[in-house]
Enzyme design. Structure first.
Site, PDB file in Angstrom:
ATOM      1  N   LYS A  69       0.801  -1.228   0.000  1.00 45.71           N
ATOM      2  CA  LYS A  69       0.000   0.000   0.000  1.00 45.71           C
ATOM      3  C   LYS A  69       0.841   1.289   0.000  1.00 45.71           C
ATOM      4  O   LYS A  69       0.391   2.315  -0.484  1.00 45.71           O
ATOM      5  CB  LYS A  69      -0.974  -0.001   1.185  1.00 45.71           C
ATOM      6  CG  LYS A  69      -2.099  -1.027   1.024  1.00 45.71           C
ATOM      7  CD  LYS A  69      -3.086  -0.959   2.163  1.00 45.71           C
ATOM      8  CE  LYS A  69      -4.158  -2.026   2.010  1.00 45.71           C
ATOM      9  NZ  LYS A  69      -5.149  -2.018   3.087  1.00 45.71           N
ATOM     10  N   ASN A  90      -4.774   1.991  -1.661  1.00 44.98           N
ATOM     11  CA  ASN A  90      -5.286   0.620  -1.780  1.00 44.98           C
ATOM     12  C   ASN A  90      -6.063   0.430  -3.076  1.00 44.98           C
ATOM     13  O   ASN A  90      -6.507  -0.672  -3.381  1.00 44.98           O
ATOM     14  CB  ASN A  90      -6.177   0.257  -0.576  1.00 44.98           C
ATOM     15  CG  ASN A  90      -7.530   0.923  -0.669  1.00 44.98           C
ATOM     16  OD1 ASN A  90      -7.620   2.103  -0.979  1.00 44.98           O
ATOM     17  ND2 ASN A  90      -8.579   0.174  -0.410  1.00 44.98           N
ATOM     18  N   ASP A 105     -10.046   2.611   1.692  1.00 46.00           N
ATOM     19  CA  ASP A 105     -10.236   1.902   2.980  1.00 46.00           C
ATOM     20  C   ASP A 105     -10.970   2.797   3.984  1.00 46.00           C
ATOM     21  O   ASP A 105     -11.976   2.398   4.577  1.00 46.00           O
ATOM     22  CB  ASP A 105      -8.887   1.512   3.602  1.00 46.00           C
ATOM     23  CG  ASP A 105      -8.297   0.254   2.985  1.00 46.00           C
ATOM     24  OD1 ASP A 105      -9.062  -0.565   2.443  1.00 46.00           O
ATOM     25  OD2 ASP A 105      -7.062   0.085   3.066  1.00 46.00           O
ATOM     26  N   GLY A 128      -4.653   1.068  17.212  1.00 44.90           N
ATOM     27  CA  GLY A 128      -3.824   0.790  16.050  1.00 44.90           C
ATOM     28  C   GLY A 128      -3.315   2.064  15.403  1.00 44.90           C
ATOM     29  O   GLY A 128      -3.888   3.155  15.586  1.00 44.90           O
ATOM     30  N   ALA A 129      -2.199   1.919  14.681  1.00 43.26           N
ATOM     31  CA  ALA A 129      -1.629   3.057  13.954  1.00 43.26           C
ATOM     32  C   ALA A 129      -1.016   2.580  12.639  1.00 43.26           C
ATOM     33  O   ALA A 129      -0.156   3.244  12.067  1.00 43.26           O
ATOM     34  CB  ALA A 129      -0.581   3.748  14.819  1.00 43.26           C
ATOM     35  N   GLY A 131      -1.752   0.723   8.610  1.00 43.95           N
ATOM     36  CA  GLY A 131      -2.407   1.221   7.399  1.00 43.95           C
ATOM     37  C   GLY A 131      -3.899   1.460   7.574  1.00 43.95           C
ATOM     38  O   GLY A 131      -4.413   2.529   7.200  1.00 43.95           O
TER      39      GLY A 131
HETATM   40  P1  NDP Z   1      -0.646  -3.060   9.779  1.00 43.01           P
HETATM   41  O1  NDP Z   1       0.337  -4.163   9.857  1.00 43.01           O
HETATM   42  O2  NDP Z   1      -0.343  -1.850   8.967  1.00 43.01           O
HETATM   43  O3  NDP Z   1      -0.971  -2.536  11.294  1.00 43.01           O
HETATM   44  C1  NDP Z   1      -1.255  -3.454  12.314  1.00 43.01           C
HETATM   45  C2  NDP Z   1      -1.658  -2.680  13.578  1.00 43.01           C
HETATM   46  O4  NDP Z   1      -2.047  -3.649  14.549  1.00 43.01           O
HETATM   47  C3  NDP Z   1      -0.530  -1.887  14.209  1.00 43.01           C
HETATM   48  O5  NDP Z   1      -1.049  -0.751  14.838  1.00 43.01           O
HETATM   49  C4  NDP Z   1       0.014  -2.865  15.260  1.00 43.01           C
HETATM   50  O6  NDP Z   1       0.620  -2.214  16.366  1.00 43.01           O
HETATM   51  C5  NDP Z   1      -1.264  -3.504  15.732  1.00 43.01           C
HETATM   52  N1  NDP Z   1      -1.056  -4.814  16.325  1.00 43.01           N
HETATM   53  C6  NDP Z   1      -0.884  -5.995  15.684  1.00 43.01           C
HETATM   54  N2  NDP Z   1      -0.752  -6.991  16.583  1.00 43.01           N
HETATM   55  C7  NDP Z   1      -0.833  -6.418  17.823  1.00 43.01           C
HETATM   56  C8  NDP Z   1      -0.786  -6.930  19.150  1.00 43.01           C
HETATM   57  N3  NDP Z   1      -0.607  -8.223  19.387  1.00 43.01           N
HETATM   58  N4  NDP Z   1      -0.915  -6.064  20.176  1.00 43.01           N
HETATM   59  C9  NDP Z   1      -1.113  -4.744  19.950  1.00 43.01           C
HETATM   60  N5  NDP Z   1      -1.168  -4.194  18.704  1.00 43.01           N
HETATM   61  C10 NDP Z   1      -1.031  -5.034  17.653  1.00 43.01           C
HETATM   62  O7  NDP Z   1      -1.990  -3.756   9.303  1.00 43.01           O
HETATM   63  P2  NDP Z   1      -3.256  -3.056   8.608  1.00 43.01           P
HETATM   64  O8  NDP Z   1      -3.518  -1.779   9.296  1.00 43.01           O
HETATM   65  O9  NDP Z   1      -3.085  -3.063   7.132  1.00 43.01           O
HETATM   66  O10 NDP Z   1      -4.420  -4.107   8.931  1.00 43.01           O
HETATM   67  C11 NDP Z   1      -5.004  -4.186  10.218  1.00 43.01           C
HETATM   68  C12 NDP Z   1      -6.301  -4.984  10.131  1.00 43.01           C
HETATM   69  O11 NDP Z   1      -7.236  -4.283   9.315  1.00 43.01           O
HETATM   70  C13 NDP Z   1      -6.148  -6.376   9.482  1.00 43.01           C
HETATM   71  O12 NDP Z   1      -6.941  -7.299  10.217  1.00 43.01           O
HETATM   72  C14 NDP Z   1      -6.747  -6.173   8.099  1.00 43.01           C
HETATM   73  O13 NDP Z   1      -7.289  -7.376   7.559  1.00 43.01           O
HETATM   74  C15 NDP Z   1      -7.856  -5.191   8.415  1.00 43.01           C
HETATM   75  N6  NDP Z   1      -8.325  -4.440   7.260  1.00 43.01           N
HETATM   76  C16 NDP Z   1      -9.672  -4.479   7.004  1.00 43.01           C
HETATM   77  C17 NDP Z   1     -10.199  -3.792   5.948  1.00 43.01           C
HETATM   78  C18 NDP Z   1     -11.659  -3.871   5.695  1.00 43.01           C
HETATM   79  O14 NDP Z   1     -12.081  -3.485   4.595  1.00 43.01           O
HETATM   80  N7  NDP Z   1     -12.467  -4.324   6.640  1.00 43.01           N
HETATM   81  C19 NDP Z   1      -9.348  -2.996   5.042  1.00 43.01           C
HETATM   82  C20 NDP Z   1      -7.950  -2.970   5.430  1.00 43.01           C
HETATM   83  C21 NDP Z   1      -7.470  -3.687   6.501  1.00 43.01           C
HETATM   84  P3  NDP Z   1       2.180  -1.765  16.346  1.00 43.01           P
HETATM   85  O15 NDP Z   1       2.237  -0.499  15.539  1.00 43.01           O
HETATM   86  O16 NDP Z   1       2.478  -1.557  17.773  1.00 43.01           O
HETATM   87  O17 NDP Z   1       2.935  -2.910  15.712  1.00 43.01           O
END
Ligand code: NDP
Length: 279
Positions: A69, A90, A105, A128-129, A131
């Protein structure tokens, strides 16, 4: 007879697990549109060639998913307004021979949220922070959210998103580092999980969130798609909140992408129905 379909699709790694192709093609079938959506496994080193290939083959656009992305931007000819702010694309659209990157998104999330409330003047907690969180936060801020609390494990990513919202939108954002159980503060209207916690194959994972701090007047949304009913969604329902699962965001970003590519407003129902059958 026309033996050539217009082509769109998706470039990602882990494409086998992405249901978008089924959802989008359900809309194409329902509206009898001569379009095909091709789900492609594209590694980071092949992304530039894939984009050039799509242009060479006359694709009218494509989605990008994990991990492309941000990286895809350098292969595109320009960016739409919110993609520029979010810093991620996206959905790419062919306009006057140029591939322009959009971000649907956050807009997809906003459309599903607007079905139950107007974010104007609301106070929002976003977990979360990454994408998805960046896209959701920027769009709710542009839609007039009063305040946004970003809760994230990694402080650098969290602070970066807060700085982005405060510098590029009129919303007031603050950061809370996520270490241990989080209690939703008083006065919050909307709670969003924009992390991947609870996503298959780790669907038993819980957010470190004090469920008792969820109040019945709150709207609780989860972006996770698989499974659609996460622990957070179940907890929100038990607490009497209005719960929104990730299907609404997925379907609405699909509808926006199809509109960009084809100019047609498609019916969401066949897309929801196909997702319900599959997940
Ligand atoms: P990223 O990898 O960019 O970000 C993941 C985020 O989750 C970060 O903030 C990360 O924190 C946090 N995280 C992951 N595991 C943990 C944990 N165990 N404890 C605390 N924080 C955690 O992923 P995306 O943002 O791209 O995707 C996130 C979700 O969104 C996915 O499930 C994806 O499928 C979903 N999604 C859904 C869409 C929809 O249309 N419904 C569209 C796009 C995404 P840290 O920064 O601390 O690592």
């Amino acid at each position: 007879m026309d033996f050539r379909s217009e082509l769109v699709g998706c470039f990602s790694v882990g494409s086998n697990g992405n249901p978008s192709v089924e959802m989008v093609e359900a809309a194409f079938r329902h509206h009898d549109m001569n379009f095909r959506y091709i789900n492609c496994e594209v590694t980071p080193e092949n992304l530039g060639s894939a984009v050039a290939g799509a242009k060479a083959m006359g694709w009218v656009g494509f989605n990008c998913s994990i991990p492309h992305k941000i990286e895809v931007i350098k292969y595109l000819d320009g960016l739409g307004e919110s993609a520029k702010i979010i810093g991620a694309v996206n959905c790419t659209v062919l306009r006057d021979g140029k591939f322009i990157g959009e971000n649907t998104d956050g807009k997809g999330f906003l459309t599903s949220l607007q079905a139950v409330t107007n974010p104007l003047g609301k106070s929002i907690v976003i977990f979360g922070a990454g994408g998805a969180a960046r896209a959701v936060a920027v769009e709710v801020a542009l839609a007039g959210a009063k305040s946004i609390v970003i809760v994230n494990r990694d402080p650098t990513r969290g602070e970066e998103l807060v700085a982005l919202i405060n510098s590029r939108t009129k919303s007031q954002a603050t950061f809370r580092q996520w270490a241990g159980m989080f209690e939703i503060p008083q006065g919050i209207d909307i709670v969003v999980n924009a992390t991947s916690i609870g996503m298959n194959p780790n669907s038993s994972a819980h957010l470190e969130l004090d469920i008792n701090s969820l109040q019945p007047n709150m709207i609780v949304a989860d972006v996770v798609i698989d499974p659609p009913i996460t622990h957070l969604i179940k907890a929100a329902q038990v607490r009497g909140c209005t719960a929104l699962n990730g299907f609404g965001m997925l379907v609405n970003q699909g509808i926006l992408g199809i509109k960009y590519w084809t100019g047609i407003d498609v019916d969401p129902e066949p897309m929801h129905e196909r997702l319900r059958q599959l997940l």
